[in-house]
Design a protein around this motif. Structure first.
Motif, PDB file in Angstrom:
ATOM      1  N   VAL A  78     -10.956  17.952  94.297  1.00 20.33           N
ATOM      2  CA  VAL A  78     -10.195  16.257  93.592  1.00 20.33           C
ATOM      3  C   VAL A  78      -9.095  16.981  93.910  1.00 20.33           C
ATOM      4  O   VAL A  78      -8.837  17.694  93.849  1.00 20.33           O
ATOM      5  N   ILE A  79      -7.219  15.994  93.643  1.00 23.83           N
ATOM      6  CA  ILE A  79      -6.477  15.862  93.478  1.00 23.83           C
ATOM      7  C   ILE A  79      -6.166  15.461  92.257  1.00 23.83           C
ATOM      8  O   ILE A  79      -6.130  14.184  90.838  1.00 23.83           O
ATOM      9  N   GLU A  80      -5.433  16.216  91.325  1.00 24.11           N
ATOM     10  CA  GLU A  80      -4.355  15.578  89.987  1.00 24.11           C
ATOM     11  C   GLU A  80      -2.626  15.758  90.324  1.00 24.11           C
ATOM     12  O   GLU A  80      -2.829  16.434  91.564  1.00 24.11           O
ATOM     13  N   LEU A 107     -12.976  22.298  96.033  1.00 23.19           N
ATOM     14  CA  LEU A 107     -12.071  22.057  96.408  1.00 23.19           C
ATOM     15  C   LEU A 107     -10.371  21.429  95.588  1.00 23.19           C
ATOM     16  O   LEU A 107     -11.219  20.350  95.007  1.00 23.19           O
ATOM     17  N   ALA A 108      -9.519  21.968  95.026  1.00 17.23           N
ATOM     18  CA  ALA A 108      -8.728  21.317  94.236  1.00 17.23           C
ATOM     19  C   ALA A 108      -7.112  21.425  94.605  1.00 17.23           C
ATOM     20  O   ALA A 108      -6.501  22.973  95.716  1.00 17.23           O
ATOM     21  N   HIS A 109      -6.550  20.350  94.731  1.00 14.09           N
ATOM     22  CA  HIS A 109      -5.554  20.336  94.873  1.00 14.09           C
ATOM     23  C   HIS A 109      -4.405  19.630  94.296  1.00 14.09           C
ATOM     24  O   HIS A 109      -4.960  18.649  93.993  1.00 14.09           O
ATOM     25  N   VAL A 110      -3.223  20.548  93.622  1.00 10.30           N
ATOM     26  CA  VAL A 110      -2.650  19.585  92.584  1.00 10.30           C
ATOM     27  C   VAL A 110      -1.362  18.961  93.179  1.00 10.30           C
ATOM     28  O   VAL A 110      -0.458  19.809  93.251  1.00 10.30           O
ATOM     29  N   ILE A 111      -0.634  17.992  93.085  1.00  9.95           N
ATOM     30  CA  ILE A 111       0.138  17.152  93.522  1.00  9.95           C
ATOM     31  C   ILE A 111       1.335  17.309  92.186  1.00  9.95           C
ATOM     32  O   ILE A 111       1.286  17.399  91.466  1.00  9.95           O
ATOM     33  N   ASP A 112       2.540  18.473  92.578  1.00  7.19           N
ATOM     34  CA  ASP A 112       3.510  18.909  91.366  1.00  7.19           C
ATOM     35  C   ASP A 112       4.822  18.317  91.251  1.00  7.19           C
ATOM     36  O   ASP A 112       5.520  17.486  91.997  1.00  7.19           O
ATOM     37  N   THR A 113       3.866  17.080  90.038  1.00  2.00           N
ATOM     38  CA  THR A 113       5.162  15.935  90.421  1.00  2.00           C
ATOM     39  C   THR A 113       6.291  16.231  90.254  1.00  2.00           C
ATOM     40  O   THR A 113       7.248  15.453  89.650  1.00  2.00           O
ATOM     41  N   ARG A 114       6.778  17.254  89.184  1.00  2.00           N
ATOM     42  CA  ARG A 114       8.179  17.677  88.731  1.00  2.00           C
ATOM     43  C   ARG A 114       9.460  17.750  89.754  1.00  2.00           C
ATOM     44  O   ARG A 114      10.087  17.375  89.699  1.00  2.00           O
ATOM     45  N   GLU A 117       2.341   8.399  97.678  1.00  7.94           N
ATOM     46  CA  GLU A 117       1.821   8.128  98.004  1.00  7.94           C
ATOM     47  C   GLU A 117       2.082   8.866  99.826  1.00  7.94           C
ATOM     48  O   GLU A 117       0.466   9.676  99.673  1.00  7.94           O
ATOM     49  N   GLN A 118       3.122   9.754 100.092  1.00  7.68           N
ATOM     50  CA  GLN A 118       2.965  10.691 100.769  1.00  7.68           C
ATOM     51  C   GLN A 118       2.083  12.224 100.802  1.00  7.68           C
ATOM     52  O   GLN A 118       1.309  12.308 101.455  1.00  7.68           O
ATOM     53  N   ALA A 119       2.464  12.315  99.204  1.00  4.53           N
ATOM     54  CA  ALA A 119       1.868  13.654  99.406  1.00  4.53           C
ATOM     55  C   ALA A 119       1.118  13.415  99.110  1.00  4.53           C
ATOM     56  O   ALA A 119       0.184  14.365  99.299  1.00  4.53           O
ATOM     57  N   THR A 120       0.040  11.972  98.829  1.00  8.37           N
ATOM     58  CA  THR A 120      -1.338  11.623  98.392  1.00  8.37           C
ATOM     59  C   THR A 120      -1.932  11.840  99.450  1.00  8.37           C
ATOM     60  O   THR A 120      -3.118  12.331  99.179  1.00  8.37           O
TER      61      THR A 120
END
Length: 158
Positions: A87-89, A38-45, A59-62
């Motif tokens: 995985v979280i990226e 399971l993959a989740h990407v937090i879009d830092t943009r 931190e909240q997004a994570t």
């Protein structure tokens, strides 16, 4: 000749499209006796436009991502899928889903939901699924339908 996948990655973000992909990925993983990643990407943009960024948003997004992935893990195991990891990226979802996570984790099938972008948005920013299809080194399956291969009921067009 039968193709057996060993590690199937499904990109999840809490959307309806990702939910469809998740359910099908669980089924494909179980049929192949494969590991489900399971993959989740937090879009830092998204954080770059916040002028007073103090780390709390990340931190909240994570924390939200961790909870979402735990929920998906539990659901996959409840369905009978035993080999589940996550995985979280952080960064641009396009390249991370297409290249970084699959290379690092030896993924041989990527499953993701079709995007909800309209034609104008796709023209300017493109969709994650389009990018992944064009750039991934492994097989890619874009999921549009539910487990009965029916299109989900569409909400009122936005």
């Amino acid at each position: 000749m039968l193709q057996n996948y060993q590690k199937i990655m499904v990109a999840v973000d809490g959307s309806t499209e990702a939910e469809l992909a998740f359910k099908k990925a669980v089924n494909v993983a179980m049929r192949n006796d494969a590991e489900l990643l399971l993959a989740h990407v937090i879009d830092t943009r998204a954080f770059q436009s916040v002028s007073s960024f103090d780390g709390m948003l990340a931190e909240q997004a994570t924390e939200m991502a961790k909870q979402t992935l735990e929920d998906y893990k539990k659901q996959a195991k409840d369905y009978g899928c035993e080999k589940v990891s996550s995985v979280i990226e952080y960064g641009s979802p396009k390249s991370i889903i297409a290249k970084q996570i699959p290379e690092t984790n030896e993924v041989d099938l990527i499953m993701l939901g079709a995007t909800g972008l309209n034609a104008v948005e796709r023209l300017f920013i493109g969709s994650v699924s389009d990018y992944v299809i064009r750039n991934a080194a492994c097989d890619v399956l874009v999921v549009r339908t539910d487990l009965e291969n029916k299109l989900p009921d569409k909400k009122e067009e936005e």
